[in-house]
Scaffold this motif. Sequence first.
Motif, PDB file in Angstrom:
ATOM      1  N   ARG A 270      -6.283   3.689   2.943  1.00  0.00           N
ATOM      2  CA  ARG A 270      -5.580   3.111   1.788  1.00  0.00           C
ATOM      3  C   ARG A 270      -5.139   1.664   2.076  1.00  0.00           C
ATOM      4  N   THR A 271      -5.948   0.982   2.868  1.00  0.00           N
ATOM      5  CA  THR A 271      -5.621  -0.394   3.245  1.00  0.00           C
ATOM      6  C   THR A 271      -5.465  -1.301   2.028  1.00  0.00           C
ATOM      7  N   ALA A 272      -6.223  -1.039   0.982  1.00  0.00           N
ATOM      8  CA  ALA A 272      -6.193  -1.892  -0.213  1.00  0.00           C
ATOM      9  C   ALA A 272      -4.946  -1.688  -1.054  1.00  0.00           C
ATOM     10  N   GLY A 273      -4.122  -0.709  -0.715  1.00  0.00           N
ATOM     11  CA  GLY A 273      -2.890  -0.490  -1.472  1.00  0.00           C
ATOM     12  C   GLY A 273      -3.079   0.435  -2.653  1.00  0.00           C
ATOM     13  N   ASN A 274      -2.018   0.549  -3.457  1.00  0.00           N
ATOM     14  CA  ASN A 274      -2.017   1.455  -4.597  1.00  0.00           C
ATOM     15  C   ASN A 274      -1.326   0.763  -5.769  1.00  0.00           C
ATOM     16  N   ARG A 275      -1.950   0.793  -6.927  1.00  0.00           N
ATOM     17  CA  ARG A 275      -1.399   0.068  -8.075  1.00  0.00           C
ATOM     18  C   ARG A 275      -0.108   0.683  -8.597  1.00  0.00           C
ATOM     19  N   TYR A 276       0.165   1.933  -8.236  1.00  0.00           N
ATOM     20  CA  TYR A 276       1.329   2.622  -8.778  1.00  0.00           C
ATOM     21  C   TYR A 276       2.572   2.526  -7.895  1.00  0.00           C
ATOM     22  N   VAL A 277       2.410   2.079  -6.665  1.00  0.00           N
ATOM     23  CA  VAL A 277       3.571   1.926  -5.795  1.00  0.00           C
ATOM     24  C   VAL A 277       3.308   0.775  -4.825  1.00  0.00           C
ATOM     25  N   SER A 278       4.324  -0.033  -4.586  1.00  0.00           N
ATOM     26  CA  SER A 278       4.201  -1.171  -3.684  1.00  0.00           C
ATOM     27  C   SER A 278       5.583  -1.477  -3.110  1.00  0.00           C
TER      28      SER A 278
ATOM     29  N   THR B  19      16.451   4.018   6.479  1.00  0.00           N
ATOM     30  CA  THR B  19      15.133   4.644   6.467  1.00  0.00           C
ATOM     31  C   THR B  19      14.359   4.149   5.262  1.00  0.00           C
ATOM     32  N   TYR B  20      13.057   4.097   5.399  1.00  0.00           N
ATOM     33  CA  TYR B  20      12.215   3.594   4.315  1.00  0.00           C
ATOM     34  C   TYR B  20      10.847   4.270   4.363  1.00  0.00           C
ATOM     35  N   PRO B  21      10.159   4.345   3.222  1.00  0.00           N
ATOM     36  CA  PRO B  21       8.895   5.082   3.168  1.00  0.00           C
ATOM     37  C   PRO B  21       7.704   4.269   3.676  1.00  0.00           C
ATOM     38  N   ASP B  22       6.736   4.968   4.239  1.00  0.00           N
ATOM     39  CA  ASP B  22       5.443   4.376   4.559  1.00  0.00           C
ATOM     40  C   ASP B  22       4.569   4.543   3.317  1.00  0.00           C
ATOM     41  N   LEU B  23       4.303   3.469   2.612  1.00  0.00           N
ATOM     42  CA  LEU B  23       3.565   3.553   1.350  1.00  0.00           C
ATOM     43  C   LEU B  23       2.122   3.997   1.567  1.00  0.00           C
ATOM     44  N   ALA B  24       1.588   3.756   2.767  1.00  0.00           N
ATOM     45  CA  ALA B  24       0.217   4.142   3.048  1.00  0.00           C
ATOM     46  C   ALA B  24       0.087   5.606   3.445  1.00  0.00           C
ATOM     47  N   LEU B  25       1.188   6.232   3.818  1.00  0.00           N
ATOM     48  CA  LEU B  25       1.193   7.641   4.181  1.00  0.00           C
ATOM     49  C   LEU B  25       2.348   8.313   3.450  1.00  0.00           C
ATOM     50  N   PRO B  26       2.158   8.572   2.160  1.00  0.00           N
ATOM     51  CA  PRO B  26       3.258   9.051   1.309  1.00  0.00           C
ATOM     52  C   PRO B  26       3.981  10.265   1.884  1.00  0.00           C
ATOM     53  N   GLY B  27       5.310  10.186   1.806  1.00  0.00           N
ATOM     54  CA  GLY B  27       6.133  11.286   2.288  1.00  0.00           C
ATOM     55  C   GLY B  27       6.641  11.094   3.701  1.00  0.00           C
ATOM     56  N   VAL B  28       6.134  10.059   4.384  1.00  0.00           N
ATOM     57  CA  VAL B  28       6.597   9.748   5.744  1.00  0.00           C
ATOM     58  C   VAL B  28       7.566   8.577   5.669  1.00  0.00           C
TER      59      VAL B  28
END
Length: 582
Positions: A152-160, A448-457
């Motif tokens: 998911r290196t390119a990211g996600n349009r729904y979360v950043s 604490t903060y989320p890892d956007l590339a590994l959701p839930g971590v």
Amino acid sequence: MKKIVVFLLLVSNFFPSGCTRPKQYADYSRHSGFDRTEIDSATLRNLEVLGRVWGFVKYHHPAFSDDRYDLDFELFELLPLIADTAPAARNEILPQWIDGFGRYKTTPEKYEKILASDSVFEHRTDIGWIRDTATLGRELSERLVRLRSADRTAGNRYVSQTYYETYDQWSPNPCFDGEKPYYDLSNPDYGYRLLTVFRFWNMVEYFFPSKYLTDKDWNDVLPEYIRRMAHPTGSYLRETRRMIAELDDNHAQYGGGIFELFGRYRVPLNTGFVEGRLIVVTPDTVPVKSERKAPFQVGDEIVAVEDKPVEYYMAQTREFISCSNENDVLAATADQILRTKENRPLSIRYRRDGVTKDTLADVTKMPGHFGWNYLWKYHKTFSMLEDSIGYICPNKLSKKEEIPEISNGLKKNRGLIIDLRYYPSQDFNEFVSQYIVPDSVKYTVRFTYPDLALPGVFYARDYSYPTYKTEKYNAPIIIMVNEGTQSYGETSVQKIQNNPYTITIGSQSAGANGNISKFTLPRGILGAFSGLGWYYPDGWVVNRQGVKIDHEIRPTLEGIRDGRDEMLEAALSLIEEKTEEE
């Protein structure tokens, strides 16, 4: 017929996967084409599986790095296929739907390395359900397990990540600006109401760092609101606000849920809970041109509004307004009980000296929260109180040029009171760094903060705010806090508490800290949550619990009637005690 529809759905998905042309959808801008007023247990289970799978695919599939696909409309295409089908058929349709988004690379080693890191927070989302072949079937489970390791290196349009223009800074709390608001929806059909539930539930599931602190198990929220939304039109706003309230996070009040539900007109009367009762703190605080002036006095107890007791409004707050703790419930109730959607007088029953009376009180347009912290006596940035004791109101510090003047004032006093019952100005942080926090402090907070590339971590990080090599204040410091101490105010408390001469007094703070992550749900309903988890370095949880307090001090009915600030009195006494000890 259903097989033909499934075939067309899959064909329409496959063709755009090799190009950048957006997929074409039917016009779902006002209606999803899917509506229900009740659902049975089998349909509920299908929709719950769909909601989980749809959200997992949304945040995991690399195809959603751009706008080729619209996941909202994809949901509307899936709903009639999944809702009433047999589990086996459901588990055939969904893997084919996933395949329709095209091939992708996987990077399992990258994610294994992340999970092995010491900085990964202990509370992370349990995704064990994706391996439940008894529920999902082998093919669907395999697709989800493989998606977990997608590149998911390119990211996600729904979360950043969130970008703050004011500070020209990026923050690791999630941003959901890619979601469509659908402002024009007046009465969303069931498909749109399900979109609301699925969108919200999955945002929280994967990106809310304090999900483990909610009163209700988050796994139970999804089926509950799938059921609740299956009602005739008209209940959508209340059910959505009720759902947001499940966050138990004061930051979720962003967007004005109180005003949406209870009205923007309010009796201009300052009230607060004192000794468990709703008390008039000052009469008719806001000037209003009116022929009808209700005869309130300080100390009057509000018993009922519109013939409904205070307890009724407290239950309304708990049900529909997200509050981190009981102090927040009381503050929100004191505000919403005097609100109405119509510009008309409210009937109020009140009690004075054991006698109960009724009156009518006019309202005025008041879209903002109406607290009573500003009643305290001192309103300057810096004041000298009795016998050389300094008082700072951080809310009033409006420019850095004031800092040297305050610093000079500190040299002349034997104790300092910092009133953080208000939200402090950003420049106050500069003052604390220069003159309060010792240079030797290693950590001020943990977040604490989320890892956007590994959701839930989520990651945990210790952080220390910058300090200066200047002479630090070394006389007694008293911090005053209550439910008005929220977010940046709570961070300020933590920061000041690094000074060893500090004592914190008052009542439980708001328990809502960490940069807010805003979101929009269909019909333009706004909300937010604390996008960072917030802690002391020793692990003390600030969210829901509030900051650490050394002495609990609360207003009393006697003190309110006498016009006294009892917390300030306690602060002055503590400085006297500390001075005498020396």
